[in-house]
Structure formats: C-alpha cells, structure tokens
Design a protein around this motif. Structure first.
Motif, PDB file in Angstrom:
ATOM      1  N   SER A 181       8.481  -2.202   7.283  1.00  0.00           N
ATOM      2  CA  SER A 181       7.980  -3.028   8.231  1.00  0.00           C
ATOM      3  C   SER A 181       8.703  -3.047   9.350  1.00  0.00           C
ATOM      4  O   SER A 181       9.923  -3.216   9.597  1.00  0.00           O
ATOM      5  N   SER A 209       3.153  -5.886   9.264  1.00  0.00           N
ATOM      6  CA  SER A 209       2.739  -4.412  10.102  1.00  0.00           C
ATOM      7  C   SER A 209       3.399  -3.711   9.311  1.00  0.00           C
ATOM      8  O   SER A 209       4.952  -3.409   8.807  1.00  0.00           O
ATOM      9  N   VAL A 210       2.883  -2.436   8.905  1.00  0.00           N
ATOM     10  CA  VAL A 210       3.704  -1.210   7.943  1.00  0.00           C
ATOM     11  C   VAL A 210       3.653  -0.020   9.097  1.00  0.00           C
ATOM     12  O   VAL A 210       2.139   0.599   9.493  1.00  0.00           O
ATOM     13  N   LEU A 238      -1.385  -4.789   7.395  1.00  0.00           N
ATOM     14  CA  LEU A 238      -0.840  -3.700   6.494  1.00  0.00           C
ATOM     15  C   LEU A 238      -2.014  -2.866   6.339  1.00  0.00           C
ATOM     16  O   LEU A 238      -3.406  -2.949   6.517  1.00  0.00           O
TER      17      LEU A 238
END
Length: 210
Positions: A68, A52-53, A11
């Motif tokens: 995401s 995960s962004v 993130l």
C-alpha cells in the motif's frame, strides 16, 4: 565470459481467500451468473491503512501481504497488521511498490527507497547502496534461487550475499527497468521505460552466453 543482453487505486475489490486455499483452483461454474458469487470488500473501515493496493503476495505460512501507499500490510483473513516507518525501521518509505515470494518462501518488498526481504519475523536489507536507495519497479526469482530486481537505474541479480548489477556496460541501452519475467529456460526478460525489451540468455550450464 561476458553476459549478453539483447534489445529485443482503491483496494483490489474482489479478494478471494487465496492464502487459505491449498487445493488446485477450479474454473468458475459457467451455469452461475456473476451476481450469484459473493464478493468481500475490505477498505479503511475494516483496518487497511488506505485503499490503494499496488501488489499482493502470499507466503507459505498462509498470510496475504499487500503493498500500500501507507506501509506493508499483512492479512490473516480477519485483521490487518501494518508495518511502516513507525514500527519497522528497515522500511524507510511508506510507499510499497512490489511484492514477491521466492522459492524459499522469503518475501521480497520493493519500496520507493530500496528493497528488503522478510523471513521468520526478520526484515533484512541488502548492503548494496543502489538497492538500498533505488525505486524498485520489479522483482522476480529463478529456479537457482537468484532474485532479480529492476530499478530506475539498473537490473540487479542477488545470489545469496553476492549482488551483480547490469547496466549500459553489459548491453542495456535503457537502464530504467519496468517489468521482469523469467521463462522456463531460465532466460530473464526485462521490459524498460523507453528502450524496449531485453533478454539475458543462459546456456545449459547456467552460465552467461558469450
């Protein structure tokens, strides 16, 4: 007239509460060390579907939206709400690639399988097959309210219910669009995979340049 195109995961760790800020942002105090600032960190343990962004966007209602690999995420400052294929049929892919808020406050969501918009609690997808099925790489909007979407196969202009595609016949030697930007003159700039940079210029009447 014919339009002219010229060649020319964790993130995001320091999420400030941008969606709650209504005043103009100020520069950081140069007298403070970086260690004197407070950073908050949200991960799976705090409610994210995964770390995960790919993109962030803020809608006028104050929500922060995250792209995401496990769905579209809405954050209200306290909790995360996840929209994915299990609860949102319009989201045909869990992988969200791009986010963009246009001038009307509508959220545009790019995925590996098409683009859709969200406004007033409703998800809508364009009827154009290439926009429903394409890998979405870039989304921007201009001052006329037109939304531009870049895919692996073409550049698209969405104006209300009308959709126009720009490809090789319109002058693009590479139709794999990777990035889009619109300048103050309304010119659309498109960066491609291997074909370099293109621009779609406009005249004062907002018509395509011949």
């Amino acid at each position: 007239p014919r339009s002219t195109l010229f060649p020319y995961t964790t993130l995001f760790r320091s999420l400030f509460m941008l969606f709650a800020v209504t005043r103009p942002a100020h520069a950081l105090d140069p007298h403070l060390a970086i260690t004197q600032y407070v950073f908050d960190n949200w991960q799976i343990q705090q409610g994210l579907p995964q770390n995960s962004v790919e993109a962030l966007a803020r809608t006028p209602d104050g929500y922060l939206w995250l792209a995401s690999h496990e769905g579209l995420v809405r954050f209200d400052g306290v909790r995360f709400t996840v929209f994915d294929r299990d609860n949102t049929p319009q989201l045909r892919s869990r992988v969200i690639t791009r986010l963009h808020v246009d001038g009307s406050g509508r959220l545009w969501i790019g995925t590996r399988i098409g683009v859709l918009s969200y406004q007033a609690g409703q998800f809508r997808a364009p009827e154009t097959p290439s926009l429903r099925d394409g890998y979405i790489r870039a989304i921007v909007s201009d001052n006329d309210g037109h939304v531009w979407v870049g895919t692996d196969h073409a550049l698209f202009e969405i104006a209300g219910t009308r959709v126009r595609a720009y490809g090789r016949e319109q002058g693009l030697t590479d139709t794999a669009i990777r990035v889009l930007q619109i300048d103050n003159n309304g010119t659309v700039w498109a960066g491609t995979n291997i074909g370099g940079l293109f621009r779609r210029a406009m005249n004062r009447d907002r018509k395509s340049v011949v």
